[in-house]
Design a protein around this motif. Structure first.
Motif, short mmCIF file in Angstrom:
data_model
loop_
_atom_site.label_atom_id
_atom_site.label_comp_id
_atom_site.label_asym_id
_atom_site.label_seq_id
_atom_site.Cartn_x
_atom_site.Cartn_y
_atom_site.Cartn_z
N TYR A 95 0.92 -1.22 -0.09
CA TYR A 95 0.15 -0.12 0.12
C TYR A 95 0.83 1.30 0.04
N LEU A 96 1.66 1.37 0.94
CA LEU A 96 2.65 2.51 0.91
C LEU A 96 3.65 2.74 0.06
N SER A 97 3.92 1.82 -0.74
CA SER A 97 4.79 1.74 -1.95
C SER A 97 4.29 2.33 -3.23
N ASP A 98 2.83 2.34 -3.26
CA ASP A 98 2.13 3.07 -4.32
C ASP A 98 2.50 2.42 -5.67
N LYS A 99 2.69 1.13 -5.77
CA LYS A 99 3.01 0.35 -6.92
C LYS A 99 1.67 -0.20 -7.66
N GLY A 101 -1.43 2.05 -7.36
CA GLY A 101 -1.70 3.40 -7.41
C GLY A 101 -3.41 3.38 -6.75
N GLU A 102 -3.67 4.50 -6.33
CA GLU A 102 -5.18 4.74 -5.52
C GLU A 102 -6.18 4.74 -6.60
N PRO A 103 -7.34 4.10 -6.42
CA PRO A 103 -7.55 3.33 -5.17
C PRO A 103 -7.52 1.88 -5.11
N TRP A 104 -6.67 1.64 -6.03
CA TRP A 104 -6.78 -0.01 -6.17
C TRP A 104 -5.62 -0.59 -5.03
N SER A 105 -4.61 0.21 -4.73
CA SER A 105 -3.60 -0.13 -3.68
C SER A 105 -4.22 -0.49 -2.55
N PHE A 106 -5.33 0.36 -2.15
CA PHE A 106 -6.37 0.06 -1.06
C PHE A 106 -7.12 -1.27 -1.06
N VAL A 107 -7.52 -1.58 -2.11
CA VAL A 107 -8.30 -2.70 -2.57
C VAL A 107 -7.16 -3.90 -2.47
N ALA A 108 -6.24 -4.04 -2.91
CA ALA A 108 -5.18 -4.98 -2.90
C ALA A 108 -4.94 -5.18 -1.65
N ALA A 109 -4.40 -4.34 -0.66
CA ALA A 109 -4.56 -4.35 0.76
C ALA A 109 -5.53 -5.05 1.55
N ALA A 110 -6.64 -4.73 1.14
CA ALA A 110 -7.88 -5.39 1.74
C ALA A 110 -8.03 -6.81 1.44
N THR A 149 11.42 -7.63 -8.45
CA THR A 149 11.09 -7.59 -10.04
C THR A 149 10.77 -6.38 -10.74
N GLU A 150 10.43 -5.32 -9.82
CA GLU A 150 10.00 -4.05 -10.19
C GLU A 150 8.75 -4.10 -11.11
N LEU A 151 7.81 -4.95 -10.92
CA LEU A 151 6.72 -4.92 -11.37
C LEU A 151 5.80 -3.93 -10.77
N THR A 152 4.89 -3.31 -11.79
CA THR A 152 3.86 -2.04 -11.27
C THR A 152 2.72 -2.34 -11.93
N GLY A 153 1.79 -1.45 -11.15
CA GLY A 153 0.21 -1.25 -11.84
C GLY A 153 -0.64 -2.63 -11.83
N TRP A 154 -1.18 -2.77 -12.86
CA TRP A 154 -2.02 -3.97 -13.15
C TRP A 154 -1.43 -5.02 -12.92
N THR A 155 -0.12 -5.35 -13.18
CA THR A 155 0.48 -6.69 -13.14
C THR A 155 0.51 -6.96 -11.54
N VAL A 156 0.78 -6.16 -10.67
CA VAL A 156 0.95 -6.35 -9.28
C VAL A 156 -0.42 -6.66 -8.87
#
Length: 245
Positions: A95-99, A101-110, A149-156
């Protein structure tokens, strides 16, 4: 072993519980590092907690800790610390790394913390042959690979969704130490994954491509080998039943 329990036996057993409990302090240090976004330090603390988690169980079984201290639950203590180090802190880091992005980082953590909490309440967590039933919420390893692996966004986000769904799937996942099938190979893969992980930390996650590729390959093995073995065993049993019909 004699049925009598001496004071030495009790103190030795309690020392093992203290070893397990030290993982709580390591979790605390990892959480501080996560809050300060010192990701390498955070994963070093989580790695230390994972090491303790790997050695305390065999020690406890060797000294028959449940018989020596029947009023203390090492399993419950282990689960409390595992939830923090395997699930909660990796979710905070993601969540804190913002890999994502809002609001999906919140959803992923949940997804991580809720699916993990339900998993720890499942009494069918392990099979008779020591496989995990469903993804064993080892988010510390998953999130580490996402960082390395420095993956970001929708892949994460996709990885989080797949692993969260796999938590409730009737698919086996390997326990590297306790599952006997392919244990030498699996332990070798774990050792290689660990070495690649240390190299990645040394490079502050800016590691060479071969390190990233190796982490992905070894992670896929650990993620899939339980299901592969399960499918092969099921196919063999089905073939035997057809042969007897």
């Amino acid at each position: 072993m004699s049925d009598s329990v001496t004071s030495f036996d009790k103190w030795r057993a309690f020392g093992v519980h203290l070893l397990t409990a030290s993982g709580a302090f390591l979790a605390f240090m990892a959480l501080i590092a996560a809050a300060e976004q010192r990701w390498v330090a955070m994963f070093v603390w989580l790695g230390a907690a994972l090491f303790i988690d790997g050695i305390d169980g065999p020690i406890a079984r060797k000294i028959d800790i449940k018989r020596v201290l029947p009023n203390w639950s090492g399993d419950l203590l282990d689960s409390i610390i595992d939830y923090a180090t395997f699930c909660m802190i990796p979710a905070v880091a993601l969540y804190l790394s913002d890999k994502i992005g809002e609001p999906w980082s919140f959803v992923a953590a949940a997804l991580i913390v809720i699916s993990s909490a339900v998993y720890y309440a499942d009494l069918r967590m392990k099979t008779k042959d020591n496989f995990f039933r469903g993804f064993p919420v080892c988010w510390n390893m998953v999130v580490f690979v996402l960082f390395a692996t420095e993956l970001t966004g929708w892949t994460v986000f996709a990885v989080v969704v797949v692993c969260s769904a796999a938590t409730f799937a009737p698919v086996n996942f390997v326990h590297p130490v306790r599952v006997r099938r392919l244990r030498p190979l699996t332990m070798s893969v774990v050792a290689l994954w660990s070495i690649l992980g240390v190299i990645s930390l040394y490079y502050n996650f800016a590691s060479p491509t071969w390190v990233k590729a190796g982490l992905i390959a070894t992670s896929l093995y650990l993620f899939m080998i339980g299901g592969v073995v399960q499918a092969l065993v099921s196919a063999r049993l089905a073939s035997r039943r057809r042969g007897k019909a």
